[in-house]
Design a protein around this motif. Structure first.
Motif, PDB file in Angstrom:
ATOM      1  N   LEU A 172     -12.987 -79.602 -48.007  1.00 28.82           N
ATOM      2  CA  LEU A 172     -13.550 -79.469 -46.755  1.00 28.82           C
ATOM      3  C   LEU A 172     -13.563 -77.938 -46.554  1.00 28.82           C
ATOM      4  O   LEU A 172     -14.599 -77.035 -46.462  1.00 28.82           O
ATOM      5  CB  LEU A 172     -12.948 -79.890 -45.579  1.00 28.82           C
ATOM      6  CG  LEU A 172     -13.049 -81.397 -45.576  1.00 28.82           C
ATOM      7  CD1 LEU A 172     -12.133 -81.976 -44.389  1.00 28.82           C
ATOM      8  CD2 LEU A 172     -14.523 -81.763 -45.077  1.00 28.82           C
ATOM      9  N   VAL A 173     -12.495 -77.079 -46.975  1.00 23.24           N
ATOM     10  CA  VAL A 173     -12.232 -75.851 -46.602  1.00 23.24           C
ATOM     11  C   VAL A 173     -12.933 -75.025 -47.974  1.00 23.24           C
ATOM     12  O   VAL A 173     -13.901 -73.950 -47.348  1.00 23.24           O
ATOM     13  CB  VAL A 173     -10.876 -75.242 -46.612  1.00 23.24           C
ATOM     14  CG1 VAL A 173     -10.636 -73.650 -46.870  1.00 23.24           C
ATOM     15  CG2 VAL A 173     -10.038 -75.815 -45.415  1.00 23.24           C
ATOM     16  N   GLU A 174     -12.905 -75.344 -48.917  1.00 27.40           N
ATOM     17  CA  GLU A 174     -14.002 -74.964 -50.157  1.00 27.40           C
ATOM     18  C   GLU A 174     -15.446 -74.765 -49.786  1.00 27.40           C
ATOM     19  O   GLU A 174     -16.055 -73.785 -50.025  1.00 27.40           O
ATOM     20  CB  GLU A 174     -13.716 -75.648 -51.421  1.00 27.40           C
ATOM     21  CG  GLU A 174     -12.245 -75.391 -51.922  1.00 27.40           C
ATOM     22  CD  GLU A 174     -12.108 -76.326 -53.277  1.00 27.40           C
ATOM     23  OE1 GLU A 174     -12.910 -77.190 -53.658  1.00 27.40           O
ATOM     24  OE2 GLU A 174     -10.779 -76.385 -53.586  1.00 27.40           O
ATOM     25  N   ARG A 175     -15.576 -75.999 -49.197  1.00 27.56           N
ATOM     26  CA  ARG A 175     -17.143 -76.136 -48.930  1.00 27.56           C
ATOM     27  C   ARG A 175     -17.576 -74.963 -47.767  1.00 27.56           C
ATOM     28  O   ARG A 175     -18.601 -74.206 -47.637  1.00 27.56           O
ATOM     29  CB  ARG A 175     -17.604 -77.174 -48.227  1.00 27.56           C
ATOM     30  CG  ARG A 175     -18.970 -77.496 -47.891  1.00 27.56           C
ATOM     31  CD  ARG A 175     -20.187 -77.178 -49.096  1.00 27.56           C
ATOM     32  NE  ARG A 175     -21.320 -77.546 -48.688  1.00 27.56           N
ATOM     33  CZ  ARG A 175     -22.117 -76.462 -48.155  1.00 27.56           C
ATOM     34  NH1 ARG A 175     -21.658 -75.387 -48.205  1.00 27.56           N
ATOM     35  NH2 ARG A 175     -23.266 -76.588 -47.819  1.00 27.56           N
ATOM     36  N   ALA A 176     -16.622 -75.012 -46.839  1.00 32.80           N
ATOM     37  CA  ALA A 176     -16.827 -73.826 -45.691  1.00 32.80           C
ATOM     38  C   ALA A 176     -16.779 -72.500 -46.331  1.00 32.80           C
ATOM     39  O   ALA A 176     -17.717 -71.672 -45.910  1.00 32.80           O
ATOM     40  CB  ALA A 176     -15.694 -74.070 -44.532  1.00 32.80           C
ATOM     41  N   LEU A 177     -15.914 -72.234 -47.264  1.00 32.10           N
ATOM     42  CA  LEU A 177     -15.815 -70.788 -47.690  1.00 32.10           C
ATOM     43  C   LEU A 177     -17.183 -70.668 -48.554  1.00 32.10           C
ATOM     44  O   LEU A 177     -17.737 -69.532 -48.559  1.00 32.10           O
ATOM     45  CB  LEU A 177     -14.913 -70.789 -48.482  1.00 32.10           C
ATOM     46  CG  LEU A 177     -13.351 -70.772 -47.845  1.00 32.10           C
ATOM     47  CD1 LEU A 177     -12.187 -70.516 -48.953  1.00 32.10           C
ATOM     48  CD2 LEU A 177     -13.265 -69.395 -46.726  1.00 32.10           C
ATOM     49  N   GLU A 178     -17.825 -71.338 -49.320  1.00 34.00           N
ATOM     50  CA  GLU A 178     -18.941 -71.281 -49.820  1.00 34.00           C
ATOM     51  C   GLU A 178     -19.969 -70.998 -49.035  1.00 34.00           C
ATOM     52  O   GLU A 178     -20.968 -70.085 -49.328  1.00 34.00           O
ATOM     53  CB  GLU A 178     -19.227 -72.660 -50.625  1.00 34.00           C
ATOM     54  CG  GLU A 178     -18.500 -72.932 -51.856  1.00 34.00           C
ATOM     55  CD  GLU A 178     -18.679 -74.375 -52.538  1.00 34.00           C
ATOM     56  OE1 GLU A 178     -19.634 -75.222 -52.168  1.00 34.00           O
ATOM     57  OE2 GLU A 178     -17.843 -74.834 -53.523  1.00 34.00           O
ATOM     58  N   PHE A 179     -20.081 -71.729 -47.886  1.00 33.95           N
ATOM     59  CA  PHE A 179     -21.051 -71.608 -46.885  1.00 33.95           C
ATOM     60  C   PHE A 179     -21.029 -70.096 -46.283  1.00 33.95           C
ATOM     61  O   PHE A 179     -21.871 -69.258 -46.409  1.00 33.95           O
ATOM     62  CB  PHE A 179     -20.830 -72.564 -45.909  1.00 33.95           C
ATOM     63  CG  PHE A 179     -21.878 -72.108 -44.456  1.00 33.95           C
ATOM     64  CD1 PHE A 179     -23.135 -72.447 -44.549  1.00 33.95           C
ATOM     65  CD2 PHE A 179     -21.253 -71.578 -43.396  1.00 33.95           C
ATOM     66  CE1 PHE A 179     -24.177 -72.336 -43.516  1.00 33.95           C
ATOM     67  CE2 PHE A 179     -22.251 -71.252 -42.141  1.00 33.95           C
ATOM     68  CZ  PHE A 179     -23.247 -71.434 -42.178  1.00 33.95           C
ATOM     69  N   ALA A 180     -19.895 -69.552 -46.170  1.00 37.77           N
ATOM     70  CA  ALA A 180     -19.550 -68.190 -45.621  1.00 37.77           C
ATOM     71  C   ALA A 180     -20.211 -67.029 -46.549  1.00 37.77           C
ATOM     72  O   ALA A 180     -20.517 -66.119 -46.325  1.00 37.77           O
ATOM     73  CB  ALA A 180     -17.969 -67.980 -45.238  1.00 37.77           C
ATOM     74  N   ARG A 181     -19.697 -67.294 -47.786  1.00 39.65           N
ATOM     75  CA  ARG A 181     -20.302 -66.619 -48.954  1.00 39.65           C
ATOM     76  C   ARG A 181     -21.782 -66.469 -48.962  1.00 39.65           C
ATOM     77  O   ARG A 181     -22.291 -65.368 -48.941  1.00 39.65           O
ATOM     78  CB  ARG A 181     -19.775 -67.097 -50.404  1.00 39.65           C
ATOM     79  CG  ARG A 181     -18.359 -66.456 -50.550  1.00 39.65           C
ATOM     80  CD  ARG A 181     -17.960 -67.008 -52.006  1.00 39.65           C
ATOM     81  NE  ARG A 181     -16.508 -66.858 -52.113  1.00 39.65           N
ATOM     82  CZ  ARG A 181     -15.669 -67.801 -52.057  1.00 39.65           C
ATOM     83  NH1 ARG A 181     -16.367 -69.047 -51.758  1.00 39.65           N
ATOM     84  NH2 ARG A 181     -14.418 -67.624 -52.214  1.00 39.65           N
ATOM     85  N   ALA A 182     -22.526 -67.683 -48.830  1.00 39.63           N
ATOM     86  CA  ALA A 182     -23.715 -67.681 -49.096  1.00 39.63           C
ATOM     87  C   ALA A 182     -24.565 -66.898 -47.867  1.00 39.63           C
ATOM     88  O   ALA A 182     -25.584 -66.451 -47.914  1.00 39.63           O
ATOM     89  CB  ALA A 182     -24.179 -69.039 -49.215  1.00 39.63           C
ATOM     90  N   GLU A 183     -23.830 -67.372 -46.702  1.00 39.95           N
ATOM     91  CA  GLU A 183     -24.539 -66.604 -45.608  1.00 39.95           C
ATOM     92  C   GLU A 183     -24.302 -65.309 -45.121  1.00 39.95           C
ATOM     93  O   GLU A 183     -24.542 -64.609 -44.022  1.00 39.95           O
ATOM     94  CB  GLU A 183     -24.119 -67.733 -44.272  1.00 39.95           C
ATOM     95  CG  GLU A 183     -24.657 -68.801 -44.326  1.00 39.95           C
ATOM     96  CD  GLU A 183     -26.104 -68.847 -44.332  1.00 39.95           C
ATOM     97  OE1 GLU A 183     -26.863 -68.221 -43.533  1.00 39.95           O
ATOM     98  OE2 GLU A 183     -26.705 -69.635 -45.208  1.00 39.95           O
ATOM     99  N   GLY A 184     -23.289 -64.588 -45.842  1.00 40.50           N
ATOM    100  CA  GLY A 184     -22.534 -63.130 -45.635  1.00 40.50           C
ATOM    101  C   GLY A 184     -21.839 -63.139 -44.531  1.00 40.50           C
ATOM    102  O   GLY A 184     -21.696 -61.973 -43.726  1.00 40.50           O
ATOM    103  N   LEU A 185     -20.958 -64.432 -44.216  1.00 36.87           N
ATOM    104  CA  LEU A 185     -20.122 -64.312 -43.116  1.00 36.87           C
ATOM    105  C   LEU A 185     -18.783 -64.131 -43.635  1.00 36.87           C
ATOM    106  O   LEU A 185     -18.129 -64.289 -44.776  1.00 36.87           O
ATOM    107  CB  LEU A 185     -20.023 -65.613 -42.521  1.00 36.87           C
ATOM    108  CG  LEU A 185     -21.541 -66.322 -42.113  1.00 36.87           C
ATOM    109  CD1 LEU A 185     -21.339 -67.779 -41.843  1.00 36.87           C
ATOM    110  CD2 LEU A 185     -21.992 -65.459 -40.930  1.00 36.87           C
TER     111      LEU A 185
END
Length: 94
Positions: A57-70
């Motif tokens: 779950l956390v890995e997916r959230a971090l992938e999302f943050a990277r992709a969105e520049g967050l």
């Protein structure tokens, strides 16, 4: 430990990443605030603990943050521990 990581979906409406396993909903909740993904809570059903569900779950959230520049604000203690164990992700911390 399962051979494959659990399927994790981004439920933007509920502001969480989630995975349903054996009928149990597991989540990593967040709040978006000023370009920051504030990770507030991670919950995995007790029968599934130790199987890598929270990490997925956390890995997916971090992938999302990277992709969105967050940036990421790890309010959740599990996310804090995850980032300590994975120094390659610490650059995301707000």
């Amino acid at each position: 430990m399962p051979d494959t990581a659990p399927d994790v979906i981004h439920n933007a409406h509920e502001q969480r990443f989630e995975s349903t396993i054996d009928g149990h909903l597991n989540v990593a909740d967040y709040v978006l605030s000023n370009g920051t993904l504030v990770m507030t809570h991670t919950a995995v059903h007790p029968s599934l603990r130790g199987r890598g569900v929270a990490a997925a779950l956390v890995e997916r959230a971090l992938e999302f943050a990277r992709a969105e520049g967050l940036k990421v604000d790890p309010v959740c203690s599990y996310v804090q521990g995850y980032l300590q164990r994975h120094p390659e992700s610490r650059g995301l911390v707000a």
